[in-house]
Structures are given as C-alpha cells and as structure tokens.
Design a protein around this motif. Sequence first.
Motif, PDB file in Angstrom:
ATOM      1  N   GLY A 109      -1.594  15.222  22.926  1.00 19.80           N
ATOM      2  CA  GLY A 109      -1.705  15.713  24.293  1.00 19.80           C
ATOM      3  C   GLY A 109      -0.783  15.190  25.282  1.00 19.80           C
ATOM      4  N   GLN A 158      -3.618   9.702  26.609  1.00 22.15           N
ATOM      5  CA  GLN A 158      -4.492  10.296  27.613  1.00 22.15           C
ATOM      6  C   GLN A 158      -4.348  11.804  27.566  1.00 22.15           C
ATOM      7  OE1 GLN A 158      -4.297   8.503  31.414  1.00 22.15           O
ATOM      8  NE2 GLN A 158      -5.397  10.140  32.430  1.00 22.15           N
ATOM      9  N   GLY A 159      -5.487  12.504  27.617  1.00 23.81           N
ATOM     10  CA  GLY A 159      -5.491  13.961  27.632  1.00 23.81           C
ATOM     11  C   GLY A 159      -5.247  14.511  29.024  1.00 23.81           C
ATOM     12  N   THR A 160      -5.354  15.813  29.145  1.00 24.79           N
ATOM     13  CA  THR A 160      -5.097  16.466  30.426  1.00 24.79           C
ATOM     14  C   THR A 160      -6.273  16.350  31.384  1.00 24.79           C
ATOM     15  OG1 THR A 160      -5.831  18.567  29.482  1.00 24.79           O
ATOM     16  CG2 THR A 160      -3.462  18.102  29.426  1.00 24.79           C
ATOM     17  N   LYS A 161      -7.494  16.190  30.861  1.00 23.59           N
ATOM     18  CA  LYS A 161      -8.679  16.072  31.702  1.00 23.59           C
ATOM     19  C   LYS A 161      -8.923  14.614  32.057  1.00 23.59           C
ATOM     20  CE  LYS A 161     -10.840  20.010  29.454  1.00 23.59           C
ATOM     21  NZ  LYS A 161     -11.881  20.414  28.503  1.00 23.59           N
ATOM     22  N   ASP A 162      -9.547  14.383  33.200  1.00 24.96           N
ATOM     23  CA  ASP A 162      -9.853  13.036  33.649  1.00 24.96           C
ATOM     24  C   ASP A 162     -10.741  12.325  32.635  1.00 24.96           C
ATOM     25  OD1 ASP A 162      -9.759  10.879  35.437  1.00 24.96           O
ATOM     26  OD2 ASP A 162     -11.684  11.477  36.335  1.00 24.96           O
ATOM     27  N   GLU A 219     -10.196  11.860  29.515  1.00 26.17           N
ATOM     28  CA  GLU A 219     -10.005  12.346  28.150  1.00 26.17           C
ATOM     29  C   GLU A 219      -8.864  11.582  27.479  1.00 26.17           C
ATOM     30  OE1 GLU A 219      -9.739  16.781  26.477  1.00 26.17           O
ATOM     31  OE2 GLU A 219      -7.997  16.230  27.681  1.00 26.17           O
ATOM     32  N   SER A 220      -9.093  11.159  26.229  1.00 26.62           N
ATOM     33  CA  SER A 220      -8.033  10.517  25.469  1.00 26.62           C
ATOM     34  C   SER A 220      -8.188  10.879  23.999  1.00 26.62           C
ATOM     35  CB  SER A 220      -8.051   8.992  25.651  1.00 26.62           C
ATOM     36  OG  SER A 220      -9.219   8.442  25.105  1.00 26.62           O
TER      37      SER A 220
END
Length: 188
Positions: A16, A57-61, A63-64
């Motif tokens: 991501g 870290q993903g795109t959402k708060d 999220e990883s």
Amino acid sequence: MSGLLLIPLLAGSLLGAADRPLHGTIPCADSARSTCHGPAVFEVAATSSVWKFTRTQGTKDGESFAAIMKTADTGQSDPDFAGLIVRCAPKGKIDVLVALIRPFPPRSHPRVTIAAAGGGTLTFDASMAAAGAAVLLPDEVSAFAAGKWQTTPSLSVAVKESDSEIKGTVALNGLREAYHSLLANCSQ
C-alpha cells in the motif's frame, strides 16, 4: 538494483504506499523491548537465514500492512529473480508472491512451478501484482507457507510467461519464526 534492495521496495508498493512514512510503533527485533520506533524494517534471524519484516501504512487512518520477505539465493537464481514475499491480506488471508526484478506484463497470467527440496512439485496459474514486478500465487499456496514449507530447506521456483522464463531458489530457513511473527502482526 539488487534483489536485497528491491524486495523491501516491492513490499511497500504491494502493501500500500511505500512512499508514505510509517507512523507509530512496530515490533522490535530486540527481545528486550516489545516495540520499536523508527524504521519499518527489521530482521527475523534463524540459523543462516534472514527474513525481512516490513510494515507499511495503508491509505486509511490507522491501517497498516505487514509482510515477510526472503531474497533469492543469487548463486542458484536468474538475475531477474528477487525472492519470495508472504504478506497479510484483507479478511485474514495470507498471500504468497514471487518478487521479480524484470517485470512481466501486468495483465499476464504466468505459469509458476514450485519444487520443494526433498520432494514435491506443484504448478499453478498465477496473476501479476505491483505493475508486473511480483507474481501473486493462488490462495491455496498460503497453506504451504503456513505448514509444509516451514520444514523445507528451500524452494526452486520457475515463472514462465509466453517464451520467457525466470528461475530462482529461496532458502526457507527461519520461515516458521518469521511466519509466526507475521501472523502476530497481521491484525495490528
């Protein structure tokens, strides 16, 4: 670019957003501490093998995504074969990918043959991920990473697309410990 450098870069793009810094804490390779601040890569070592653990870290708060990676045995692999990636996937799944240095077309469906040291050969139709730089193996392959491969010394992998074939070998020493570390971090 060497396979050792490429796999963490590929993992970031597969998980991501490698270009975004990781915030928060990650499990620490130092057993005296439970979490570390700083780089999102540490080594899980066993015998003569090193698996790399990454968290992106993903795109959402909040999220990883986590993955473990092992580079190819360069003495027994084509220069375009980078290694193996095992990553957390949505809904509790685990994905297994073959990392390549020379990508195949993103919409191709290469034929992947995996031979385990000590016996057993499987052939699968796969799909491409990360703009063709990684081959996503079918879901049933994750069961091998969770079980049989943890006691297998190495895998020989051949990825064939049209008239092009890339071969490589990955030592699996330390997979059990690295896999358990991955599972413990999948839902975090």
